[in-house]
Write a protein that holds these residues in place. Structure first.
Motif, short mmCIF file in Angstrom:
data_model
loop_
_atom_site.label_atom_id
_atom_site.label_comp_id
_atom_site.label_asym_id
_atom_site.label_seq_id
_atom_site.Cartn_x
_atom_site.Cartn_y
_atom_site.Cartn_z
N GLU A 293 0.72 -1.42 -0.35
CA GLU A 293 0.09 -0.41 -0.24
C GLU A 293 1.28 1.00 -0.33
OE1 GLU A 293 -2.84 0.60 3.04
OE2 GLU A 293 -3.60 -1.45 2.40
N PRO A 294 1.39 1.92 -1.26
CA PRO A 294 2.54 2.81 -1.47
C PRO A 294 1.76 3.86 -0.63
CG PRO A 294 2.60 1.75 -3.10
CD PRO A 294 1.75 1.17 -2.73
N THR A 312 3.39 5.06 -8.07
CA THR A 312 3.93 3.23 -7.34
C THR A 312 1.62 3.38 -7.16
OG1 THR A 312 3.20 5.45 -5.24
CG2 THR A 312 5.34 4.56 -6.35
N ARG A 313 1.45 1.97 -7.11
CA ARG A 313 0.18 1.27 -7.09
C ARG A 313 0.10 0.27 -5.66
NH1 ARG A 313 -0.08 -2.84 -9.58
NH2 ARG A 313 1.64 -3.40 -11.40
N SER A 314 -1.32 0.03 -5.56
CA SER A 314 -1.80 -0.74 -4.64
C SER A 314 -1.14 -2.37 -4.82
CB SER A 314 -2.78 -0.89 -3.62
OG SER A 314 -2.79 0.15 -3.13
N VAL A 347 9.97 -1.87 -1.77
CA VAL A 347 8.40 -2.12 -1.78
C VAL A 347 7.83 -1.49 -0.29
CG1 VAL A 347 8.28 -4.75 -1.26
CG2 VAL A 347 8.17 -4.08 0.02
N ARG A 348 6.48 -0.72 -0.37
CA ARG A 348 6.43 0.63 0.79
C ARG A 348 4.69 0.16 1.16
NH1 ARG A 348 8.39 2.15 -4.26
NH2 ARG A 348 10.25 3.44 -3.67
N CYS A 428 -0.95 -7.88 15.57
CA CYS A 428 0.23 -6.72 15.64
C CYS A 428 -0.34 -6.02 16.41
CB CYS A 428 -0.21 -6.41 14.26
SG CYS A 428 0.80 -5.28 13.14
N ASP A 429 1.32 -5.28 17.02
CA ASP A 429 0.88 -4.40 18.20
C ASP A 429 2.73 -3.86 18.14
OD1 ASP A 429 3.52 -7.25 18.65
OD2 ASP A 429 2.59 -6.76 20.94
N TYR A 430 2.93 -3.37 16.88
CA TYR A 430 4.39 -2.25 17.15
C TYR A 430 4.04 -1.31 16.14
CZ TYR A 430 5.10 -5.61 13.09
OH TYR A 430 4.55 -6.48 11.80
N ASP A 431 5.26 -0.93 15.79
CA ASP A 431 4.96 -0.13 14.46
C ASP A 431 5.54 -0.04 13.79
OD1 ASP A 431 3.49 1.95 15.66
OD2 ASP A 431 4.82 2.68 16.96
N GLY A 432 5.68 -0.08 12.05
CA GLY A 432 6.90 -0.77 11.31
C GLY A 432 5.73 -0.52 9.92
N SER A 433 6.33 -0.09 8.96
CA SER A 433 6.19 -0.32 7.75
C SER A 433 5.86 -1.39 7.18
CB SER A 433 7.09 0.07 6.35
OG SER A 433 8.27 -0.53 6.26
N THR A 434 6.45 -2.94 7.59
CA THR A 434 5.34 -3.95 7.05
C THR A 434 5.22 -4.19 8.29
OG1 THR A 434 7.76 -4.67 5.90
CG2 THR A 434 6.01 -6.30 7.16
#
Length: 449
Positions: A293-294, A312-314, A347-348, A428-434
């Protein structure tokens, strides 16, 4: 940290865009048939405290520029951190000189002009923080104090660090594309050491966001770091065995990154990937979906265009467990006879579709096995998929954590691990781009005593 006004930021952006246009013009005057350039400017504040005392305070300001020229299919590149007119001209001259010594490469060219980004949405990536040094010290100290005061077994600290950065990125090429945007990124982390008898353990936690208001509270970050540390005290060795393995959510991101590496274009055209020629084939069970999801507002890796200027595109990378595409920039796409996927630069904002079970539910599903909370080393072979990493975590029996474990190695093969994925948590309980939940793998070899 002084913050530019909106008008000042717009003026800086305009100046950097003009710099790129001047570079492209200079390259053309020197005979280049095409050229591209990127320039960035950033400023930030970084502070760290340890045991209640300030260790470092750093104000940073950096510039960087890269220019690539093409003479037909011969390519030359140069970089500089000096944005003066003389230095920019010298960078172009150096790139042109390098191009005269390179071999012809039919894929050495700009991305297709028709693929350039034309719609540049505001992705809400710029949230400067007018953070004074005294305030930053207070926040970091609060974080570390919360960790040190969490439990009497917390006996030492590696400190807490707070950072706040803003920047501007501009890219342009001789298709007439020149665009840029401002960004910000802020973060807070803490690491502490606990002791129980002769057992010493260390762990940490962090938060990261585009906007300071999206950061997790300092107290919560500190307490989380201490909680994780205390939970590891009294760790034991276990005997060698083959059992199910649950990768905790933030650790499971490593399995996603390994996947991204083996479907990255360079590894495909170099034929150094175990997923070579596998598009359209099943890699995971059918419940697995991994998408990019860029254009996500405030996303930590969001961008309206990639490093080639391509929009960019999803898109789904994995859908119904099937590999849908490789990750391609314009060069790797050309080498493979395919079209770029708009992933120059990587990747984004990867998102792994989560399941219905939380972490405790996955532990019950596993019943007996290993919960992995830390990995060490880089034992992943992209050609064969062989996987071997040092690890620490918790031994589980009857679906309940029994005790922490350390000094073990987990081993398997990514092909088998991906196919043997039993479930993905919703934890999921953390901050991150993945972003992903925990991953439960049906079986791996645990090397212990």
């Amino acid at each position: 940290m002084p913050i530019d006004s909106t008008e000042e930021t717009s003026q800086r952006l305009a100046r950097l865009m003009q710099t790129v246009e001047d570079l492209l013009k200079e390259a053309k005057q020197r005979g280049a048939t095409a050229a591209e350039a990127s320039v960035g400017s950033s400023a930030g504040l970084e502070i760290s405290v340890r045991l209640g005392s300030v260790e470092t305070v750093e104000h940073t300001r950096d510039n960087g520029l890269g220019v690539t020229v093409y003479f037909g299919h011969r390519k030359g590149s140069a970089t500089t951190s000096d944005l003066s007119t003389t230095a920019l001209r010298e960078a172009v001259r150096a790139a042109c000189s390098i191009a005269t010594h390179t071999q012809e490469d039919p894929c050495a060219h700009l991305a297709d002009a028709a693929l350039m980004a034309t719609d540049l949405p505001d992705l809400d990536l710029y949230h400067p923080w007018p953070l004074e040094v005294a305030e930053a010290i207070t926040i970091a100290t609060e974080c570390e104090d919360a960790a040190r005061g969490y439990d009497a077994r917390i006996v030492n600290s590696e400190g807490a660090s707070l950072s706040s950065h803003t920047g501007i990125k501009v890219y342009g090429n001789s298709h007439g594309f020149v665009a840029g945007y401002p960004t910000s990124r802020h973060g807070l982390s803490c690491a502490v050491i606990g002791q129980q008898g002769q057992s010493l353990q260390r762990d940490h936690w962090w938060t990261s966001a585009r906007a300071p208001t999206d950061l997790t509270a300092a107290r919560v970050v500190g307490e989380r770091a201490a909680e994780r540390t205390v939970a590891r005290l009294g760790a034991r060795r276990i005997e060698t065995c083959s059992v199910p393995v649950l990768f905790r959510a933030e650790i499971a991101t490593g399995l996603v990154r390994s996947l991204m590496s083996v479907i990255q274009g360079a590894n495909i055209y170099r034929r150094t990937s175990f997923l070579l020629d596998r598009i359209g084939e099943r890699v995971f069970p059918e419940f697995v979906r991994i998408h990019e999801e860029p254009l996500l507002p405030r996303g930590l890796s969001s961008a309206p265009f990639d490093g080639d200027g391509v929009a960019t595109r999803s898109k789904d990378l994995i859908s119904d467990g099937i590999l849908q595409t490789y990750i391609l920039d314009s060069y790797s796409a050309c080498r493979l006879g395919m079209q770029t996927t708009g992933n120059a630069g990587g990747v984004r904002n990867l998102r792994v579709q989560m399941g219905e079970l939380d972490r405790n539910g996955l532990l019950r599903e596993m019943h007996t096995g290993l919960l992995v909370t830390e990995l060490m080393g880089h034992g992943v072979n992209p050609v064969t998929g062989d996987y071997s990493r040092g690890a620490a975590g918790f031994w589980v029996e009857g679906g309940v954590i029994q005790y922490p474990v350390e000094e073990i190695t987990i081993a398997g093969n990514l092909k088998r691990m991906y196919a043997g994925l039993v479930g993905i948590g919703n934890d999921c309980d953390y901050d991150g781009s993945t972003r992903t939940g925990s991953w439960l793998i049906d079986s791996m070899t645990i090397a212990g005593e």
